[in-house]
Design a protein around this motif. Structure first.
Motif, PDB file in Angstrom:
ATOM      1  N   LYS A 160       0.684  -1.158  -0.184  1.00  0.00           N
ATOM      2  CA  LYS A 160       0.010   0.034   0.160  1.00  0.00           C
ATOM      3  C   LYS A 160       0.824   1.378   0.165  1.00  0.00           C
ATOM      4  N   TRP A 161       2.094   1.411   1.063  1.00  0.00           N
ATOM      5  CA  TRP A 161       2.467   2.461   1.182  1.00  0.00           C
ATOM      6  C   TRP A 161       3.662   2.940  -0.187  1.00  0.00           C
ATOM      7  N   ARG A 162       3.787   1.689  -0.892  1.00  0.00           N
ATOM      8  CA  ARG A 162       4.776   1.947  -2.100  1.00  0.00           C
ATOM      9  C   ARG A 162       3.814   2.309  -3.331  1.00  0.00           C
ATOM     10  N   TYR A 163       2.796   1.761  -3.436  1.00  0.00           N
ATOM     11  CA  TYR A 163       1.690   2.557  -4.457  1.00  0.00           C
ATOM     12  C   TYR A 163       1.289   3.859  -4.193  1.00  0.00           C
ATOM     13  N   LEU A 164       1.258   4.294  -2.873  1.00  0.00           N
ATOM     14  CA  LEU A 164       1.004   5.760  -2.508  1.00  0.00           C
ATOM     15  C   LEU A 164       2.051   6.508  -2.677  1.00  0.00           C
ATOM     16  N   MET A 165       3.215   5.993  -2.427  1.00  0.00           N
ATOM     17  CA  MET A 165       4.587   6.850  -2.733  1.00  0.00           C
ATOM     18  C   MET A 165       4.724   7.116  -4.077  1.00  0.00           C
ATOM     19  N   ILE A 166       4.552   6.085  -4.923  1.00  0.00           N
ATOM     20  CA  ILE A 166       4.864   6.364  -6.165  1.00  0.00           C
ATOM     21  C   ILE A 166       3.626   7.172  -7.056  1.00  0.00           C
ATOM     22  N   VAL A 167       2.611   6.974  -6.680  1.00  0.00           N
ATOM     23  CA  VAL A 167       1.658   7.989  -7.176  1.00  0.00           C
ATOM     24  C   VAL A 167       1.862   9.499  -6.884  1.00  0.00           C
ATOM     25  N   SER A 168       2.114   9.584  -5.373  1.00  0.00           N
ATOM     26  CA  SER A 168       2.520  11.105  -5.136  1.00  0.00           C
ATOM     27  C   SER A 168       3.734  11.679  -5.759  1.00  0.00           C
ATOM     28  N   ILE A 169       4.556  10.702  -5.937  1.00  0.00           N
ATOM     29  CA  ILE A 169       6.094  11.331  -6.468  1.00  0.00           C
ATOM     30  C   ILE A 169       5.528  11.403  -8.133  1.00  0.00           C
ATOM     31  N   VAL A 170       4.849  10.878  -8.728  1.00  0.00           N
ATOM     32  CA  VAL A 170       4.449  11.045 -10.106  1.00  0.00           C
ATOM     33  C   VAL A 170       3.730  12.523 -10.200  1.00  0.00           C
ATOM     34  N   ILE A 171       2.613  12.651  -9.235  1.00  0.00           N
ATOM     35  CA  ILE A 171       1.928  13.886  -9.126  1.00  0.00           C
ATOM     36  C   ILE A 171       2.786  15.151  -9.075  1.00  0.00           C
ATOM     37  N   CYS A 172       3.667  14.803  -7.908  1.00  0.00           N
ATOM     38  CA  CYS A 172       4.558  15.858  -7.510  1.00  0.00           C
ATOM     39  C   CYS A 172       5.399  16.420  -8.755  1.00  0.00           C
ATOM     40  N   ILE A 173       6.219  15.351  -9.483  1.00  0.00           N
ATOM     41  CA  ILE A 173       6.999  15.970 -10.546  1.00  0.00           C
ATOM     42  C   ILE A 173       5.953  16.281 -11.487  1.00  0.00           C
ATOM     43  N   GLY A 174       4.721  15.909 -11.844  1.00  0.00           N
ATOM     44  CA  GLY A 174       3.785  16.498 -12.984  1.00  0.00           C
ATOM     45  C   GLY A 174       3.392  17.960 -12.676  1.00  0.00           C
ATOM     46  N   VAL A 175       3.084  18.373 -11.354  1.00  0.00           N
ATOM     47  CA  VAL A 175       2.884  19.391 -10.985  1.00  0.00           C
ATOM     48  C   VAL A 175       3.815  20.481 -11.077  1.00  0.00           C
ATOM     49  N   PHE A 176       5.118  20.158 -10.282  1.00  0.00           N
ATOM     50  CA  PHE A 176       6.203  21.187 -10.080  1.00  0.00           C
ATOM     51  C   PHE A 176       7.287  20.880 -11.074  1.00  0.00           C
ATOM     52  N   GLY A 177       7.346  19.976 -12.158  1.00  0.00           N
ATOM     53  CA  GLY A 177       8.415  19.861 -13.138  1.00  0.00           C
ATOM     54  C   GLY A 177       9.676  19.456 -12.333  1.00  0.00           C
ATOM     55  N   TRP A 178      10.707  19.893 -12.817  1.00  0.00           N
ATOM     56  CA  TRP A 178      12.028  19.469 -12.216  1.00  0.00           C
ATOM     57  C   TRP A 178      12.218  19.794 -10.883  1.00  0.00           C
ATOM     58  N   THR A 179      11.546  20.649 -10.428  1.00  0.00           N
ATOM     59  CA  THR A 179      11.796  21.115  -8.753  1.00  0.00           C
ATOM     60  C   THR A 179      10.749  20.224  -7.944  1.00  0.00           C
ATOM     61  N   GLY A 180      10.174  19.259  -8.543  1.00  0.00           N
ATOM     62  CA  GLY A 180       9.243  18.208  -7.953  1.00  0.00           C
ATOM     63  C   GLY A 180      10.381  17.014  -7.697  1.00  0.00           C
ATOM     64  N   ILE A 181      11.564  16.983  -8.104  1.00  0.00           N
ATOM     65  CA  ILE A 181      12.580  16.062  -7.717  1.00  0.00           C
ATOM     66  C   ILE A 181      12.861  16.110  -6.213  1.00  0.00           C
ATOM     67  N   PRO A 182      13.399  17.037  -5.811  1.00  0.00           N
ATOM     68  CA  PRO A 182      13.961  17.060  -4.366  1.00  0.00           C
ATOM     69  C   PRO A 182      12.772  17.150  -3.421  1.00  0.00           C
ATOM     70  N   PHE A 183      11.477  17.493  -3.854  1.00  0.00           N
ATOM     71  CA  PHE A 183      10.305  17.162  -2.855  1.00  0.00           C
ATOM     72  C   PHE A 183       9.862  15.785  -2.988  1.00  0.00           C
ATOM     73  N   SER A 184      10.148  15.094  -4.108  1.00  0.00           N
ATOM     74  CA  SER A 184       9.845  13.651  -4.369  1.00  0.00           C
ATOM     75  C   SER A 184      10.758  12.840  -3.236  1.00  0.00           C
ATOM     76  N   LEU A 185      12.090  13.337  -2.903  1.00  0.00           N
ATOM     77  CA  LEU A 185      12.786  12.623  -1.841  1.00  0.00           C
ATOM     78  C   LEU A 185      12.072  12.727  -0.709  1.00  0.00           C
ATOM     79  N   LEU A 186      11.669  14.006  -0.485  1.00  0.00           N
ATOM     80  CA  LEU A 186      11.245  14.276   0.793  1.00  0.00           C
ATOM     81  C   LEU A 186       9.723  13.338   1.231  1.00  0.00           C
TER      82      LEU A 186
END
Length: 202
Positions: A160-186
């Motif tokens: 569950k947490w893996r799936y939620l994490m992957i979806v959240s990271i994809v959304i983060c990068i989709g919304v913020f672009g390149w700046t979403g990468i460091p936030f994806s680490l968080l």
């Protein structure tokens, strides 16, 4: 990074998995996720130091800032060597995985090329990049459990947490672009913390 996720499964499917493959995999990881990002950040920060401090505002010791990037190959090699001899990282990681660290390192030259310029005082400041090189290197060998993206099965309950994490990271990068990468680490650190805290509860 995608090849690193699937190489083990492909080797097992072809019946060619073995100890030699494990060592070759780690050697490839050292080059791809250690040496390459280290040299990228060394070259980028050398350029940024020249641009930031050429106007007479020379910071004492600024010329050594790019050297911090050379910690990344060293600590990546140490991280992978420890992983190879570890017996307790079958379904999770101890310390930041080298691909995750490499992707954050890749953010800086991507932002330089596509999202920023030499006047940025935030993501592209030489001091900030050097601090990340040191912090990221230490995180590679930190004694902290983190989620692994290698699935033993694809059930919702176990992952569950893996799936939620992957979806959240994809959304983060989709919304913020390149700046979403460091936030994806968080996000990765946050979901890992939630997952392992739940496991520790009685």
């Amino acid at each position: 990074a995608l090849a690193d996720v699937f190489d083990g499964a492909v080797a097992r499917a072809l019946g060619v998995a073995g100890p030699l493959g494990v060592q070759l995999d780690s050697l490839a990881d050292v080059v791809t996720f250690g040496v390459a990002p280290g040299l990228l950040l060394f070259n980028l920060n050398s350029e940024l130091v020249t641009r930031y401090y050429q106007d007479g505002g020379q910071l004492w010791g600024a010329s050594i800032l790019p050297q911090a990037a050379l910690l990344i190959p060293l600590f990546s090699a140490l991280r992978l060597a420890r992983f190879n001899i570890s017996t307790d990282q079958k379904d999770h990681f101890i310390g930041l995985p080298t691909p995750a660290n490499a992707l954050v390192c890749l953010f800086f030259p991507l932002y330089w090329a596509y999202g920023g310029n030499a006047t940025d005082l935030d993501w592209l400041h030489p001091n900030f990049i050097s601090i990340w090189c040191i912090l990221g290197s230490l995180m590679l060998v930190a004694n902290v459990p983190l989620l692994s993206l290698k699935f033993s099965n694809y059930g919702w309950k176990e992952n569950k947490w893996r799936y939620l994490m992957i979806v959240s990271i994809v959304i983060c990068i989709g919304v913020f672009g390149w700046t979403g990468i460091p936030f994806s680490l968080l996000l990765y650190l946050l979901f890992s913390r939630i997952h392992f805290n739940r496991l520790l509860k009685p």
